[in-house]
Design a protein around this motif. Structure first.
Motif, short mmCIF file in Angstrom:
data_model
loop_
_atom_site.label_atom_id
_atom_site.label_comp_id
_atom_site.label_asym_id
_atom_site.label_seq_id
_atom_site.Cartn_x
_atom_site.Cartn_y
_atom_site.Cartn_z
N UNK A 294 0.81 -1.23 0.00
CA UNK A 294 0.00 0.00 0.00
C UNK A 294 0.84 1.27 0.00
N UNK A 295 2.16 1.17 0.12
CA UNK A 295 2.99 2.36 0.29
C UNK A 295 2.91 3.31 -0.90
N UNK A 296 2.52 2.81 -2.07
CA UNK A 296 2.36 3.67 -3.25
C UNK A 296 0.89 4.05 -3.44
N UNK B 223 3.47 11.37 -6.25
CA UNK B 223 4.81 10.84 -6.00
C UNK B 223 5.40 11.41 -4.71
N UNK B 224 5.11 12.68 -4.42
CA UNK B 224 5.62 13.29 -3.20
C UNK B 224 5.13 12.54 -1.96
N UNK B 225 3.88 12.10 -2.00
CA UNK B 225 3.34 11.35 -0.87
C UNK B 225 4.02 10.01 -0.69
N UNK B 226 4.37 9.36 -1.81
CA UNK B 226 5.09 8.09 -1.73
C UNK B 226 6.43 8.30 -1.04
N UNK B 227 7.10 9.40 -1.35
CA UNK B 227 8.37 9.71 -0.71
C UNK B 227 8.21 9.95 0.78
N UNK B 228 7.12 10.62 1.18
CA UNK B 228 6.88 10.86 2.60
C UNK B 228 6.63 9.55 3.33
N UNK B 229 5.84 8.67 2.73
CA UNK B 229 5.56 7.37 3.35
C UNK B 229 6.86 6.57 3.53
N UNK B 230 7.72 6.59 2.52
CA UNK B 230 9.00 5.88 2.63
C UNK B 230 9.85 6.46 3.75
N UNK C 185 10.73 4.45 7.31
CA UNK C 185 12.12 4.16 7.66
C UNK C 185 12.45 4.66 9.05
N UNK C 186 12.07 5.91 9.34
CA UNK C 186 12.32 6.47 10.67
C UNK C 186 11.51 5.72 11.73
N UNK C 187 10.28 5.35 11.39
CA UNK C 187 9.45 4.60 12.33
C UNK C 187 10.04 3.26 12.70
N UNK C 188 10.59 2.54 11.71
CA UNK C 188 11.22 1.25 11.97
C UNK C 188 12.43 1.42 12.88
N UNK C 189 13.22 2.47 12.62
CA UNK C 189 14.39 2.73 13.47
C UNK C 189 13.95 3.00 14.92
N UNK C 190 12.94 3.84 15.08
CA UNK C 190 12.46 4.17 16.43
C UNK C 190 11.87 2.94 17.12
N UNK C 191 11.13 2.13 16.37
CA UNK C 191 10.57 0.91 16.95
C UNK C 191 11.64 -0.06 17.37
N UNK C 192 12.68 -0.19 16.53
CA UNK C 192 13.79 -1.07 16.90
C UNK C 192 14.51 -0.60 18.15
N UNK C 193 14.67 0.71 18.26
CA UNK C 193 15.32 1.26 19.46
C UNK C 193 14.46 0.99 20.70
N UNK D 190 -2.45 11.82 8.91
CA UNK D 190 -2.35 10.48 8.35
C UNK D 190 -0.91 9.99 8.37
N UNK D 191 0.02 10.84 7.92
CA UNK D 191 1.43 10.46 7.92
C UNK D 191 1.94 10.27 9.35
N UNK D 192 1.47 11.12 10.27
CA UNK D 192 1.89 10.99 11.66
C UNK D 192 1.45 9.66 12.24
#
Length: 374
Positions: free
Chosen positions: A213-215, A226-233, A237-245, A284-286
């Motif tokens: 669904x990311x696109x 396309x700008x929204x796809x970049x925001x989701x990516x 990425x930052x969310x995965x890093x924070x979750x891992x931490x 939504x992005x938040x």
């Protein structure tokens, strides 16, 4: 990750096929999926750190072989080599877990070490993805493959150093059985670990959902293009890093332990639904960021429960099967969501998949005994 992203873009340029470009990511999960006992086959009777070193070095050699395949523009060979390199990566992950699991340390130390190992793994893959997003358009595919090979060679050296400090090989499967028979016996004998394996696999399906669904989601629901796809990516990425931490913090692990698995799965799914259903971009992005944080935190928490709940005599079979289950579940989440997207909107497709995941989580939540299974 950066190397696979670069290869995916290269495949797209060579073939003009989005299907083949996406298939490259799926290739990395194929061998553990079709050969569930393969990882146990390579780890049994060997020192786990030495296995991890060998698989990392094999991955480095395969990166060099991919250089040649790209130079000769041989797409089929690239897909084959990525398939084998994906198996090496799964082998490393299992062997690294066995290093800590079989090291004789207290359970709390095992949890701490595995949490840190998984966190730094996330940091590495996320950093590679961010690097590609920054310089991918201006950097040759060969440069990413050389960098990936160098990193694999270096980490192989680290594992080789660890192997020199211990000479304890991985014991054979409990009961003296081998292959698929050993796996079936381990699954029957370890009801608690089996239950957490199923829960871990269901959480992995969220990764497939995200990739599907990311696109479509930012374009359909938010009209962001396309700008929204970049925001989701970026937020994912930052969310995965924070979750891992978060999941690598001992206090977080302790607070999550009393919470039933299905409750955590439902919370992750509910936040994902909320993010995709919101028609306003910023909230939504938040919320999507929160979804990715929770997804990674729960994923790592469940992975830790699998490792700690597995007895040493069954660790080789079950931790090897973990790679099969994760790959299969991720591919299933991707395939089912992609199929639904041909008929439904991204919001309704997401809701439907999450309802199924949550329902299965509740059904598989009880650790049944061998007698109940037979």
């Amino acid at each position: 990750m950066g190397g696979n992203l670069a290869l995916s873009v290269w495949v797209l340029h060579e073939t003009d096929s989005f299907a083949l470009s996406s298939a490259l990511f799926g290739c990395q999960w194929l061998l553990p999926l079709i050969w569930p006992a393969g990882i146990a086959h390579f780890t049994t009777g060997r020192r786990p750190a030495a296995v991890a070193a060998g698989s990392e070095w094999a991955g480095a050699v395969l990166s060099l072989a991919l250089l040649g395949s790209v130079a000769f523009r041989c797409v089929p060979l690239v897909l084959v080599l990525v398939t084998v390199r994906g198996f090496c990566d799964a082998l490393t992950r299992t062997a690294a877990s066995l290093v800590f699991k079989l090291g004789g340390a207290p359970a709390e130390e095992v949890e701490r070490n595995i949490s840190r190992l998984e966190f730094w793994r996330i940091v590495g893959t996320s950093a590679a993805g961010v690097l590609f997003s920054l310089v991918g358009e201006r950097t040759a595919t060969a440069a990413f493959l050389v960098a990936a090979g160098a990193v694999l060679a270096a980490t192989g050296g680290v594992y080789a150093r660890a192997a020199s400090l211990t000479d304890r090989p991985v014991a054979g499967p409990a009961g003296g059985t081998a292959g698929m028979a050993a796996l079936r016996a381990s699954l029957r004998a370890q009801p608690l670990a089996r239950m957490w394996l199923w829960q871990l696999g269901l959480v992995a399906a969220f990764q497939g959902l995200h990739n599907a669904i990311r696109i479509a989601y930012p374009q359909q629901q938010l009209g962001e293009g396309v700008a929204g796809v970049g925001v989701v990516s970026a937020v994912s990425t930052v969310g995965v890093l924070c979750g891992g931490w978060l999941a690598s913090r001992e206090q977080v692990v302790r607070r999550l332990k009393p919470v039933p698995g299905p409750v955590l799965v439902a919370v992750v799914g509910g936040v994902a639904c909320g993010a995709v259903l919101l028609p306003l971009a910023v909230p939504s992005y938040a919320l999507y960021f929160v979804f990715m944080v929770l997804f990674e935190t729960v994923f790592m928490a469940f992975n830790l429960r699998v490792v700690t709940a597995t007895e040493q005599g069954h660790a080789t079979s079950l931790l090897g099967f973990r790679s099969t289950l994760l790959g299969g579940s991720t591919l299933a989440g991707l395939a089912v969501t992609s199929l639904l997207l041909t008929w439904l909107s991204a919001a309704w497709s997401t809701a439907a998949v999450i309802v199924v995941i949550a329902a299965l989580s509740w059904l598989l939540a009880r650790p049944r005994t061998p007698t109940e299974n037979e």
